[in-house]
Scaffold this motif. Structure first.
Motif, mmCIF file in Angstrom:
data_model
loop_
_atom_site.group_PDB
_atom_site.id
_atom_site.type_symbol
_atom_site.label_atom_id
_atom_site.label_comp_id
_atom_site.label_asym_id
_atom_site.label_seq_id
_atom_site.Cartn_x
_atom_site.Cartn_y
_atom_site.Cartn_z
ATOM 1 N N ARG A 1 0.835 -1.215 0.000
ATOM 2 C CA ARG A 1 0.000 0.000 0.000
ATOM 3 C C ARG A 1 0.865 1.257 0.000
ATOM 4 N N LEU A 2 1.950 1.227 0.749
ATOM 5 C CA LEU A 2 2.843 2.383 0.783
ATOM 6 C C LEU A 2 3.384 2.691 -0.601
ATOM 7 N N LEU A 3 3.697 1.648 -1.364
ATOM 8 C CA LEU A 3 4.293 1.819 -2.683
ATOM 9 C C LEU A 3 3.266 2.136 -3.768
ATOM 10 N N ASN A 4 2.004 2.293 -3.372
ATOM 11 C CA ASN A 4 1.021 2.817 -4.324
ATOM 12 C C ASN A 4 1.339 4.260 -4.682
ATOM 13 N N ILE B 1 11.783 -3.419 1.443
ATOM 14 C CA ILE B 1 11.517 -2.798 0.134
ATOM 15 C C ILE B 1 12.720 -2.975 -0.787
ATOM 16 N N GLU B 2 13.914 -2.788 -0.242
ATOM 17 C CA GLU B 2 15.124 -2.971 -1.051
ATOM 18 C C GLU B 2 15.206 -4.396 -1.590
ATOM 19 N N THR B 3 14.906 -5.381 -0.751
ATOM 20 C CA THR B 3 14.963 -6.783 -1.177
ATOM 21 C C THR B 3 13.947 -7.055 -2.280
ATOM 22 N N LEU B 4 12.745 -6.488 -2.148
ATOM 23 C CA LEU B 4 11.723 -6.669 -3.180
ATOM 24 C C LEU B 4 12.207 -6.179 -4.539
ATOM 25 N N PHE B 5 12.797 -4.981 -4.579
ATOM 26 C CA PHE B 5 13.207 -4.406 -5.853
ATOM 27 C C PHE B 5 14.498 -5.026 -6.388
ATOM 28 N N GLU B 6 15.410 -5.374 -5.520
ATOM 29 C CA GLU B 6 16.693 -5.922 -5.978
ATOM 30 C C GLU B 6 16.565 -7.370 -6.446
ATOM 31 N N TYR B 7 15.733 -8.185 -5.749
ATOM 32 C CA TYR B 7 15.721 -9.627 -6.006
ATOM 33 C C TYR B 7 14.366 -10.192 -6.410
ATOM 34 N N GLY B 8 13.281 -9.448 -6.216
ATOM 35 C CA GLY B 8 11.961 -9.995 -6.483
ATOM 36 C C GLY B 8 11.455 -10.811 -5.311
ATOM 37 N N VAL B 9 10.401 -11.560 -5.539
ATOM 38 C CA VAL B 9 9.721 -12.229 -4.428
ATOM 39 C C VAL B 9 10.290 -13.605 -4.078
ATOM 40 N N ASP B 10 11.056 -14.223 -4.960
ATOM 41 C CA ASP B 10 11.585 -15.570 -4.681
ATOM 42 C C ASP B 10 13.086 -15.521 -4.431
ATOM 43 N N PRO B 11 13.553 -16.254 -3.391
ATOM 44 C CA PRO B 11 12.764 -17.084 -2.471
ATOM 45 C C PRO B 11 12.361 -16.378 -1.187
ATOM 46 N N CYS B 12 12.758 -15.134 -1.008
ATOM 47 C CA CYS B 12 12.616 -14.489 0.302
ATOM 48 C C CYS B 12 11.181 -14.321 0.760
#
Length: 425
Positions: free
Chosen positions: A47-50, A71-82
């Protein structure tokens, strides 16, 4: 740590009710890799990133750094596997993107030249990582950032920028006007450079204080302050239901130790009674403009359960005060607060302009700074007519306030001049 070294398990979901580790880390990947409890905040992050350019303020030790790291992990690596088994896993559609992470507190806030050198070094290493060819100048932080953006536009690259403790250079130097002004001018320069730049895909800024000028977002017309935005009001801090879900092992253990019964005999009523007491000690914080959703201090809750595990006792400690995460009240400032304390810390009504549209740190009212620091929290809707009501969130912070006011009063006795307020981080 390399992404390939991460374990694919997701602690706190498939292991509900099992013994899991309480981590002492602000790194999302380390937390997941260690098999520790992770309270899933990814729905609030989504929601914050909307909003592509956003700011959020929270007291220290409230999870801002972990939020930015997630947020950094989401953008740098995507959702898998974290992010397996988290809310966001099947909903995140953004492509990976380079992230420029800036922590102003880690750059040092007592020496402008040292701060500038570390800032420029960070920009230079980031440019090298992206393979940009241009030379990053060392004239000033603003010049280095401006050149980075030029190179990004030339190469067609876009980046995410995450800034932690953006207000640290100002709040730490509220009693040093010359250094405060140097940092203020630098932040205004950075603000002007970032404003509307198309190479910024997302920009998220976090801090402990919020004021309209000279903050980083004072002139960013496309920016949104989400500090009291209801959909993300629980992004930092634990809700009662989250503690019940993710810490059920520790709740049962605490009940068992107090009542002298086997862990498996702990009932819902037992857990509710303990949660009530936890709320009185560490809960009561509200970052919801509608004054509906409240959260517990994550640092204090984690510390409490860690001590239960270590000492095999149920003792409610003053964890934020012991750890030094609540700032001191400067000498010369306690006089206006002492009467309020003697009257039992009754709720305080603050004019909405004083609470929301602050022009500088040194001119901000003491009760508003106490709210920034976590000593107080909102006890009404924001706004509540033309004002907002502030009050002490819980017993831990009431005790911390008494201690801080006593220390400040002792300092007053030996001083002839008054100092301005500070929320030094």
């Amino acid at each position: 740590m390399q992404l390939s070294s991460l374990k694919s398990r997701q602690a706190g979901y498939s292991n509900q009710g099992n013994k899991v580790k309480i981590a002492q880390t602000q790194c999302f990947r380390d937390l997941i890799d260690s098999g520790s409890v992770y309270v899933d905040k990814t729905e609030q992050i989504f929601r914050l990133l909307n909003t592509e350019r956003t700011f959020i303020a929270r007291p220290r030790r409230f999870g801002k750094t972990l939020m930015l790291d997630t947020i950094e992990t989401l953008f740098e690596y995507g959702v898998d596997p974290c992010f397996r088994d988290t809310w966001i896993h099947d909903r995140w559609t953004e492509q990976t993107c380079p992230v420029l992470r800036l922590d102003f507190l880690k750059f040092g806030v007592s020496d402008y030249d040292g701060f500038a050198a570390r800032f420029i070094g960070k920009i230079r290493s980031f440019a090298e990582r992206l393979g940009l060819r241009g030379s990053i100048p060392d004239r000033s932080p603003g010049a280095s950032l401006f050149t980075l953006f030029l190179e990004l536009r030339t190469s067609g690259k876009r980046i995410v920028i995450l800034i932690d403790d953006y207000d640290a250079p100002l709040s730490a130097n509220s009693c040093n006007p010359e250094l405060h002004d140097r940092f203020r001018k630098m932040l205004l320069d950075l603000q002007g450079i970032m404003k509307g730049d198309p190479c910024i895909r997302y920009l998220v800024i976090a801090g402990t204080s919020r004021w309209k000028e000279p903050s980083l977002f004072s002139d960013l017309t496309d920016f949104r302050d989400r500090s009291f935005y209801m959909p993300v009001s629980e992004i930092a801090g634990f809700t009662r239901n989250e503690i019940r879900k993710y810490y059920i092992y520790y709740l049962n253990l605490a009940v068992s130790l107090e009542k002298g019964i086997p862990v498996e005999q702990a009932t819902n009523a037992d857990r509710d009674e303990l949660l009530d007491r936890l709320g009185e000690e560490y809960g009561g914080y509200c970052f919801d403009s509608f004054y509906e959703r409240k959260v517990f201090s994550p640092w204090s809750v984690n510390s409490f359960f860690r001590d239960v595990m270590k000492n095999r006792r149920v003792i409610f400690g003053d964890y934020l005060d012991e750890e030094g995460s609540v700032p001191q009240i400067p000498a010369g400032f306690s006089g206006s607060l002492r009467t309020w304390a003697d009257e039992g810390f009754k709720d305080i009504n603050v004019r909405m302009p004083d609470f929301w549209y602050r022009t500088s740190l040194r001119e901000t009212k003491p009760e508003v700074l106490l709210c920034d620091a976590g000593y107080l929290t909102v006890h009404s809707q924001v706004p509540n007519g033309n004002s907002v009501r502030l009050g002490v969130p819980n017993r831990e912070m009431k005790r911390a306030l008494e201690k801080a006011l006593s220390a400040a009063a002792s300092g007053d006795a030996g001083q002839s001049s008054r100092k301005p307020a500070s929320t030094e981080t």
